[in-house]
Design a protein around this motif. Structure first.
Motif, short mmCIF file in Angstrom:
data_model
loop_
_atom_site.label_atom_id
_atom_site.label_comp_id
_atom_site.label_asym_id
_atom_site.label_seq_id
_atom_site.Cartn_x
_atom_site.Cartn_y
_atom_site.Cartn_z
N THR A 43 -10.99 -6.92 -2.45
CA THR A 43 -9.62 -6.76 -2.72
C THR A 43 -9.00 -8.33 -3.05
OG1 THR A 43 -9.22 -4.61 -1.86
CG2 THR A 43 -7.52 -6.06 -1.89
N TYR A 44 -9.43 -9.00 -2.07
CA TYR A 44 -8.80 -10.45 -2.16
C TYR A 44 -9.07 -10.92 -3.67
CZ TYR A 44 -9.07 -15.56 -1.96
OH TYR A 44 -8.82 -16.75 -2.20
N SER A 100 0.82 -1.37 0.25
CA SER A 100 -0.10 -0.02 -0.13
C SER A 100 0.97 1.08 -0.02
CB SER A 100 -0.87 -0.06 1.33
OG SER A 100 -1.70 1.30 1.11
N GLY A 101 0.90 2.20 -1.14
CA GLY A 101 1.71 3.06 -1.14
C GLY A 101 1.19 4.02 -2.34
N SER A 113 -5.33 0.14 -1.73
CA SER A 113 -6.00 1.37 -1.25
C SER A 113 -5.41 1.61 0.14
CB SER A 113 -7.21 1.78 -1.14
OG SER A 113 -7.59 1.13 -2.72
N THR A 114 -5.55 0.65 1.22
CA THR A 114 -5.28 0.86 2.54
C THR A 114 -4.50 -0.32 2.94
OG1 THR A 114 -7.16 -0.12 3.52
CG2 THR A 114 -7.45 2.27 2.68
N ARG A 115 -3.73 0.15 4.07
CA ARG A 115 -2.97 -0.96 4.90
C ARG A 115 -3.64 -1.96 5.33
NH1 ARG A 115 2.61 0.20 5.15
NH2 ARG A 115 2.34 -1.46 6.80
N GLU A 163 -5.85 -3.45 4.06
CA GLU A 163 -6.15 -4.51 2.88
C GLU A 163 -4.93 -5.47 2.68
OE1 GLU A 163 -9.06 -2.73 -0.27
OE2 GLU A 163 -7.71 -1.22 0.54
N LEU A 164 -3.77 -5.23 3.29
CA LEU A 164 -2.44 -5.99 2.97
C LEU A 164 -2.65 -7.49 3.16
CD1 LEU A 164 0.19 -3.54 4.15
CD2 LEU A 164 -0.54 -4.15 1.72
N GLN A 165 -3.38 -7.71 4.21
CA GLN A 165 -3.58 -9.17 4.74
C GLN A 165 -4.42 -9.98 3.62
OE1 GLN A 165 -5.05 -9.68 8.93
NE2 GLN A 165 -4.45 -11.96 8.73
N GLU A 166 -5.48 -9.23 3.45
CA GLU A 166 -6.47 -10.08 2.53
C GLU A 166 -5.47 -10.30 1.14
OE1 GLU A 166 -9.87 -8.09 1.07
OE2 GLU A 166 -9.57 -6.70 2.48
#
Length: 501
Positions: A122-123, A7-8, A162-164, A166-169
Motif C-alpha cells: 500500500t505504501y 478507507s471507505g 482496503s482496511t483502516r 493501512e491508513l498509517q502507511e
C-alpha cells in the motif's frame, strides 16, 4: 493539489468523481462490482455493449450513475488483472489524473490504490500515485505570456485503501511523496530555465533562497577569486571562455548530530555547454541548457531533505559553470593542474564536466564526508548504453553501490551499475600528463567514471550519470526531476525513516 488517504466503501462516497478499475476482458474490479450492484447493473450493461474493454489506459467517464452518490464515475482500463505491474500501474494513474483534470472534477476518490500490483504494498502504491499525479500535472509556464490552464482543475485527490490498518502507511506515503514531488518540481523548474536566465549566479541565488526558508540550512559560495586561491585551476579553466563567472554554491543542511560526518552530493552545473572549441553540432544544442541537471537535482534534493526534516547532516554542492568558445577559452592540447595536484591533458573541450567535478570532488575532502555522490549529465555514451530508462551508476565501494541500487528499486527510479575495473583506467592514460580527459569511443561512460575515481580516494564515493534520465527530448521536451526520488529513498533508508515492507 491536496492528497488524502481514507478507507471507505464506494456507496458512501459523495464526491465529484469516483475512480474504479476494469480489467480485460470487461471484468469489473471489486469496487466496480460494488458500484454495479448499487446501480442495478448499469455499469455491466454498458460494458456488454462494448463501451469499455478494460485495456490498459482506456477511460470511460459516466455521469449520474443510478443510486451512486458521486456526480461522476470514471472507469479506468487496467489491462489483464494478473499482469498489472508497477510500470503499468504508474502509467494508468498518470492518465487517470490527466483525464480527471480535464473533466472539471475538482476532487476525486480513487480506488485504484486497492488494486494488486506485483510485489508492491500500500505504501508504494499510494506514494507512486501521488508522485505520478504531481508529475503528470507539471507545467512550465513561467515564461509564457498566455497560460492555458484548466477552468476547473483537479484540486483534491483521496486515495482509498482496503482496511483502516493501512491508513498509517498511506499517510506516510503521502508525506514522503509530497516532499519528493516538491524537490522534483524545483529540479524541473530550474533545469527548464533558459541559459540566459539560469547561469551560475542564478544557481547561487536559488541556494540562498533555500537557506532563507529553513533554519537548518546555511549557504556559502566559492567564487572565481576563491577558486584561484585554492588552486581549482581545472574548474576555472572550463569557464574561462564565458562572460558568466563560475560559482560553486554550497548548501549545508544540519539535521543530524553536531559531529556526525555529512553525506555530500555534488551536482554538475554546466548552465550551458557549447562544447567549447570542440563545439557541438547545432542540432539539439538548445538542450545543452540541461547540462546543469546534476546541480538542479542537488538543489531539488536539498528542498526535499529540509521538507522531510531528515536527521542527517548533508552538504549539497552546485558546481556552476558555463562552457563557451572564446579567444580566452581552453584548447585541446592544454595541460591543466587540478586542485589535487594531478595534471590533465585536454583532448576534447566538450568533456568539460569531469574537469569541473574533479576539483569539486577534491574540495569536499574538507568535510571529511561519510559518503560522496556526484550527479552529472556527463556522457552521451550513457544514453547509447542505457537509453532514457536507467541512470548509470559507478562506484568502487560495493556497499554504497548496493544501497543506491536498492533505493532505485524501492523508488522505481531505476539505476544500473557499470564496472570501474582497472583495465579501463588504461584507456585514459596520457603521454604528457597524469591523465587524459577522454579515452576513445569505447566505454565512454566508464572512462569518465574512471577519471573521477582518481579524485575520490579519501572517501566512499559513487557517480551517477544522468545524461539519459535528466530530461526528455522531442514533443515532451523538458526536465524529468530524476533522480530525486532515488536519492531521497537512499536518505530515507540512511535515516531509518523508510517504510518497512
Amino acid at each position: 493539489m491536496e492528497f488524502f488517504v481514507k478507507s471507505g466503501s464506494p456507496e458512501k462516497q459523495r464526491s465529484a468523481c469516483i475512480v474504479a478499475g476494469v480489467f480485460e476482458p470487461r471484468r469489473l474490479s471489486a469496487v466496480a462490482e460494488q458500484l454495479d450492484e448499487l446501480s442495478d447493473g448499469y455499469i455491466s450493461n454498458l460494458l456488454r455493449r462494448g463501451d469499455l474493454e478494460g485495456k490498459a489506459g482506456q477511460m470511460l467517464l459516466l455521469h449520474q450513475v443510478p443510486n451512486v452518490p458521486s456526480e461522476r464515475v470514471l472507469l479506468v482500463g487496467c489491462g489483464k488483472e494478473r499482469e498489472l505491474d508497477e510500470r503499468q500501474y504508474k502509467q494508468i494513474i498518470a492518465k487517470t489524473i490527466k483525464t480527471l483534470n480535464e473533466t472539471g472534477s475538482m476532487e476525486a476518490v480513487c480506488f485504484l490504490t486497492e488494486l494488486h500490483v506485483k510485489g508492491r504494498d500500500t505504501y508504494w502504491k499510494v506514494r507512486q500515485a501521488v508522485e505520478a499525479a504531481q508529475d503528470s500535472l507539471y507545467t512550465f509556464l513561467q515564461l509564457k505570456t498566455k497560460k492555458d490552464e484548466p477552468r476547473r482543475p483537479l484540486r483534491k485527490m483521496v486515495f482509498n485503501v482496503s482496511t483502516r490498518r493501512e491508513l498509517q502507511e498511506g499517510e506516510k506515503a503521502i508525506e514522503h511523496a509530497i516532499a519528493i514531488a516538491k524537490g522534483a518540481k524545483v529540479t524541473r523548474d530550474v533545469a527548464n530555465m533558459p541559459p540566459n536566465i539560469c547561469n551560475p549566479l542564478y544557481l547561487w541565488e536559488q541556494a540562498q533562497q533555500l537557506g532563507e526558508q529553513y533554519e537548518k540550512i546555511t549557504t556559502d559560495v566559492v567564487d572565481e577569486a576563491k577558486m584561484a586561491e585554492l588552486g581549482m585551476n581545472s574548474y576555472l579553466t572550463v569557464g574561462r571562455g564565458s562572460e558568466n563567472e563560475s560559482m560553486m554554491s554550497l548548501i549545508h543542511y544540519n539535521g543530524g548530530e553536531k559531529d556526525a560526518a555529512p553525506i555530500v552530493f555534488v551536482g554538475k552545473g554546466l548552465t550551458f555547454d557549447s562544447g567549447g572549441i570542440s563545439i557541438k553540432p547545432g542540432a539539439g544544442m538548445d538542450e545543452m541548457k540541461y547540462d546543469m541537471g546534476g546541480a538542479a537535482t542537488v538543489l531539488g534534493l536539498m528542498h526535499t531533505i529540509a521538507a522531510l526534516d531528515l536527521p542527517l547532516n548533508v552538504v549539497g554542492v552546485l558546481a556552476g559553470c558555463e562552457n563557451m568558445p572564446d579567444g580566452n577559452a581552453y584548447r585541446p592540447g592544454d595541460v591543466l593542474t587540478t586542485m589535487s595536484g594531478q595534471t590533465v591533458e585536454v583532448l576534447n573541450t566538450d568533456a568539460e564536466g569531469r574537469l569541473v567535478l574533479c576539483d569539486a570532488l577534491t574540495y569536499v575532502e574538507r568535510y571529511q564526508p561519510e559518503t560522496v555522490i556526484d550527479i552529472a549529465t556527463l556522457t552521451g555514451a550513457c544514453i547509447v548504453a542505457l537509453g532514457s530508462f536507467a541512470t548509470g551508476l559507478m562506484s568502487q565501494h560495493n556497499p554504497l553501490a548496493h544501497e543506491l541500487l536498492n533505493a532505485s528499486e524501492q523508488s522505481s527510479d531505476r539505476a544500473w551499475r557499470l564496472p570501474l575495473w582497472d583495465e579501463y583506467q588504461e584507456l585514459i592514460e596520457s603521454p604528457f600528463a597524469d591523465i587524459a580527459n577522454v579515452g576513445g569511443r569505447a566505454a565512454g561512460t566508464i572512462t569518465a567514471g574512471c577519471f573521477l575515481a582518481r579524485f575520490t580516494k579519501k572517501y566512499n564515493w559513487a557517480h551517477l550519470d544522468i545524461a539519459g534520465t535528466a530530461w526528455n527530448s522531442g514533443a515532451k521536451k523538458g526536465a524529468t526531476g530524476r533522480p530525486v526520488p532515488m536519492l531521497t529513498q537512499f536518505l530515507l533508508n540512511r535515516s531509518g525513516l523508510a517504510h518497512e515492507d
